[in-house]
Design a protein around this motif. Structure first.
Motif, PDB file in Angstrom:
ATOM      1  N   SER A   1       0.838  -1.199   0.000  1.00  0.00           N
ATOM      2  CA  SER A   1       0.000   0.000   0.000  1.00  0.00           C
ATOM      3  C   SER A   1       0.872   1.247   0.000  1.00  0.00           C
ATOM      4  CB  SER A   1      -0.892  -0.009   1.242  1.00  0.00           C
ATOM      5  OG  SER A   1      -1.503   1.249   1.432  1.00  0.00           O
ATOM      6  N   ASP A   2       0.332   2.322  -0.583  1.00  0.00           N
ATOM      7  CA  ASP A   2       1.068   3.596  -0.570  1.00  0.00           C
ATOM      8  C   ASP A   2       0.738   4.437   0.660  1.00  0.00           C
ATOM      9  OD1 ASP A   2      -1.467   4.613  -1.033  1.00  0.00           O
ATOM     10  OD2 ASP A   2      -0.985   5.557  -2.954  1.00  0.00           O
ATOM     11  N   THR A   3      -0.026   3.877   1.599  1.00  0.00           N
ATOM     12  CA  THR A   3      -0.509   4.653   2.741  1.00  0.00           C
ATOM     13  C   THR A   3       0.617   5.331   3.503  1.00  0.00           C
ATOM     14  OG1 THR A   3      -2.397   3.161   2.985  1.00  0.00           O
ATOM     15  CG2 THR A   3      -1.850   4.547   4.873  1.00  0.00           C
ATOM     16  N   ARG A   4       1.675   4.590   3.794  1.00  0.00           N
ATOM     17  CA  ARG A   4       2.794   5.154   4.547  1.00  0.00           C
ATOM     18  C   ARG A   4       3.986   5.511   3.665  1.00  0.00           C
ATOM     19  NH1 ARG A   4       3.189   1.639  10.196  1.00  0.00           N
ATOM     20  NH2 ARG A   4       1.049   2.032  10.906  1.00  0.00           N
ATOM     21  N   LEU A   5       4.063   4.889   2.509  1.00  0.00           N
ATOM     22  CA  LEU A   5       5.203   5.172   1.628  1.00  0.00           C
ATOM     23  C   LEU A   5       5.079   6.538   0.970  1.00  0.00           C
ATOM     24  CD1 LEU A   5       5.763   1.736  -0.141  1.00  0.00           C
ATOM     25  CD2 LEU A   5       7.159   2.792   1.640  1.00  0.00           C
TER      26      LEU A   5
END
Length: 286
Positions: free
Chosen positions: A182-186
């Motif tokens: 997921s791109d949530t934290r990246l």
């Protein structure tokens, strides 16, 4: 033989519908009926893959408790082949808060594994040998079995909301051919982290914003989210359905980009159903 062996990731979801995320600060809120049902990432991938017509097997630890009974009953309604060991700490569980738009916040209780490996090396190796593809959930007991699991013909894993720094996730990525994250934290670092995982194929998922496909030697390619075929009810499990869609399409001979586009349709359809036990015909097989 099975098409897909899912390693780990069984649990229950306790779903509560709330008026907003985050919910209002209050001593109590009246909400619609709170449901307890099969959930967590391994179940999501296995159930979606089963709904897409794959022959699926699943290996994990599960508690001898009421939550575990919910999981066993759900799996018994399918043809998924299970190999289960007792989890002394109990069954994993998540409290999922879902808002009126179907978005969710998950509070996850992992029930960490402790003690010797729940499955012998010979037993795991035999299960891996019978599978065309292995999908790894990032479970603690599985991390200690990666030396056996790396013998699989092809492997995928989902790093979920990895921040790019937590070293716990890296061994799973290192033995995989296909990585979901997921791109949530990246955030803006997603492309850099995906490049560092080369030569693996990486799909960075962004929910309603779609996904980005990172393939070695090819510029990143945006894969738009598909339009759901009905009202969005619950987005929990959409990422797992997306992974199952990619795996199913690849096993049927599709190229990775076509597989990702197909998986976007699978994920969109999954969002129109409440829970992960998909009725026949809901998820597109073509």
């Amino acid at each position: 033989m099975v098409d897909l062996l899912v390693i780990g990731g069984l649990g229950v979801d306790i779903r509560a519908r709330v008026p907003a995320l985050p919910p209002p600060v209050a001593d109590s809120l009246l909400v619609p009926p709170i449901d307890l049902r099969i959930g967590n990432t391994g179940a999501g991938v296995a159930l979606a893959a089963h709904a897409l017509g794959l022959r699926v097997a699943l290996v994990d630890v599960l508690g001898a408790d009421p939550a575990g009974d919910v999981v066993r009953a759900a799996l018994a309604r399918t043809s998924i082949r299970t190999t289960l060991a007792d989890a002394p700490a109990g069954t994993r569980r998540s409290v999922n808060l879902v808002d009126p738009a179907g978005r969710r916040m998950s509070l996850h209780d992992p029930r960490p594994w402790s003690g010797p490996a729940p499955f012998g090396e010979a037993e795991l190796a035999a299960l891996v040998a019978e599978a065309t593809h292995v999908h790894l959930s990032i479970m603690d007991w599985a991390r200690d079995s990666l030396a056996v699991l790396r013998t699989a013909t092809s492997i995928s894993t989902d790093l979920h909301d990895w921040d790019g720094e937590n070293d716990y996730h890296r061994p799973f990525a290192r033995i995989a051919d296909l990585v979901f994250v997921s791109d949530t934290r990246l955030g803006e670092r997603a492309a850099k982290e995906a490049a560092e995982l080369a030569p693996r194929t990486v799909l960075v998922t962004g929910g309603a914003a779609g996904a980005t496909l990172h393939t070695p030697g090819v510029p990143p390619t945006h894969v738009p989210a598909a339009t759901p075929p009905g009202p969005v009810v619950d987005t929990n499990g959409a990422g797992d359905a997306f992974a199952a869609g990619v795996i199913a399409a690849r096993l049927r001979g599709a190229g990775i980009l076509d597989a990702a586009r197909y998986a976007a349709r699978v994920a969109a359809a999954a969002c129109t159903h409440d829970g992960m036990e998909y009725p026949d015909g809901l998820l597109p097989r073509e």
